[in-house]
Design an enzyme around this catalytic site. Structure first.
Site, PDB file in Angstrom:
ATOM      1  N   CYS A   1       0.835  -1.205   0.000  1.00 35.45           N
ATOM      2  CA  CYS A   1       0.000   0.000   0.000  1.00 35.45           C
ATOM      3  C   CYS A   1       0.868   1.252   0.000  1.00 35.45           C
ATOM      4  O   CYS A   1       0.587   2.219  -0.714  1.00 35.45           O
ATOM      5  CB  CYS A   1      -0.929  -0.017   1.209  1.00 35.45           C
TER       6      CYS A   1
ATOM      7  N   CYS B   1      -6.296  -4.017   6.926  1.00 36.59           N
ATOM      8  CA  CYS B   1      -7.498  -3.180   6.858  1.00 36.59           C
ATOM      9  C   CYS B   1      -8.642  -3.835   6.103  1.00 36.59           C
ATOM     10  O   CYS B   1      -9.807  -3.580   6.405  1.00 36.59           O
ATOM     11  CB  CYS B   1      -7.166  -1.814   6.265  1.00 36.59           C
TER      12      CYS B   1
END
Length: 378
Positions: free
Chosen positions: A101, A199
């Protein structure tokens, strides 16, 4: 300086943005909408990137008196992070989605858009530091707070990206001081808990999540000699070092527990053995990158002294490394830790340090077992 503050909805990014404002920068806050999956958008989710986080980010910007926007990066996040995560597990590797990410979303897609819009830098709440090196070039360094240091997951940053990074929490000695500062500033996130889960898997059930996306099939569990010991429900759902979930009816000869030593997705096999067989004495890395200027030895392929970290907040051990091309001519690293390491898995990221400086990173391709291999050559 015109600064884009990445607002996660947590206390760290809020205080980082506040300090950027205090420093006189022209600050604009942005929250990244990374997922539309219900499990990560429901109120009260334990993962980050929730609706609550977006609201908290907005409230922080309102308190600081700075503009607030939400940017939808969900499609790119799904392709570059979530799909990559699944593909790595399908290949029998253990990926770090936070690293991916940072590499492809926060310091690629976000930074690219920020520069296109005329911003000079992106500000985040990461605990890391950008400092000038002896030759004036920028280097990535560990933060003052060792317990919260996040330089490992930022090891993918390049010199060009470091030139546009602002980490206001770099020299803060403890997270408690950040929370105290947030409370003094009247920020509602002062006591908000940190997020620790992946997440997009907020309940922490990685195996169950993967089972919905990978065609898992039963297969054999074998020892290093190939003797079948039991049956698994899907090789790709296992990772090196794992003990839980091994359905082995036959005890080990020494009575000790067995651990996953290797995942072979093409054969749909899981290889298991004693804890001591997890010890690794040589690592090869692929797709390397340097966080700043490469060390001089990189040009010649000579060994250089460094320290190695292979998981976030994991131990840092002395090592030596050299840059070498593989059989196909692709650049890579060869790394030898000063002592055997336990539980190193292909797909993890090897980050090299020299003192507090991050030298760079590579994706672990192979990890040689110290007890089953011949002595290393010089």
């Amino acid at each position: 300086m015109k600064v884009l503050a990445a607002m996660s909805g947590g206390v760290d990014s809020a205080v980082a943005a506040a300090r950027a404002v205090d420093a006189g920068h022209d600050v604009v806050g942005v929250h990244l909408a990374l997922s539309r999956m219900p499990g990560t958008l429901r109120t009260g989710s334990r993962g980050c990137c929730t609706i609550e986080d977006a609201s908290d980010a907005w409230r922080a910007c309102e308190r600081l008196g700075i503009p607030f926007y939400t940017w939808d990066f969900s499609e790119r996040f799904a392709e570059d992070v979530v799909d990559d995560f699944v593909a790595e597990y399908e290949a029998g590797r253990t990926p770090n989605p936070c690293m991916r990410c940072n590499e492809r979303i926060k310091f690629a897609a976000l930074l690219e858009r920020a520069l296109e819009l005329g911003f000079d830098a992106v500000c985040t709440g990461h605990y890391a530091a950008v400092r000038p090196g002896p030759d004036g070039s920028l280097e990535l360094h560990r933060a003052a707070d060792d317990a919260k240091d996040q330089s490992y997951v930022l090891g993918v940053l390049t010199a060009d990206q470091l030139a546009h990074c602002l980490f206001p929490l770099a020299d803060t000695p403890s997270k408690e001081l950040v929370r105290a500062e947030a409370a003094e500033r009247g920020l509602s996130v002062a006591a908000k808990p940190d997020s620790h889960d992946i997440c997009f898997i907020p309940d922490g059930d990685t195996r169950g999540w993967l089972a919905e996306r990978i065609d898992l099939a039963p297969g054999p569990i074998v020892d290093p000699e190939g003797q079948e010991l039991g049956t698994h429900a899907g090789a790709q759902a296992f990772t090196v070092g794992q003990r839980k979930g091994l359905a082995i009816g036959r005890p080990a000869p020494d009575g000790k527990p067995r651990f996953v030593l290797e995942v072979r997705p093409k054969e749909n096999k899981v290889v298991v053995g004693g804890r001591e067989l997890l010890d690794v004495d040589r690592i090869t890395g692929i797709r390397p990158s340097w966080a700043g200027a490469p060390v001089p030895e990189a040009r010649t392929g000579a060994w250089f002294d460094c320290a190695l970290q292979f998981r976030a907040h994991g131990e840092i051990v002395e090592a030596r490394a050299r840059q070498r091309a593989d059989a196909a001519g692709h650049p890579g690293w060869e790394i030898e830790p000063a002592r055997p390491l336990r539980g190193v898995a292909p797909g993890q990221t090897a980050v090299l340090y020299r003192g507090t400086r991050v030298l760079g990173q590579a994706t672990i391709d192979t990890a040689r077992n110290a007890r089953l291999s011949a002595p290393a050559d010089a």
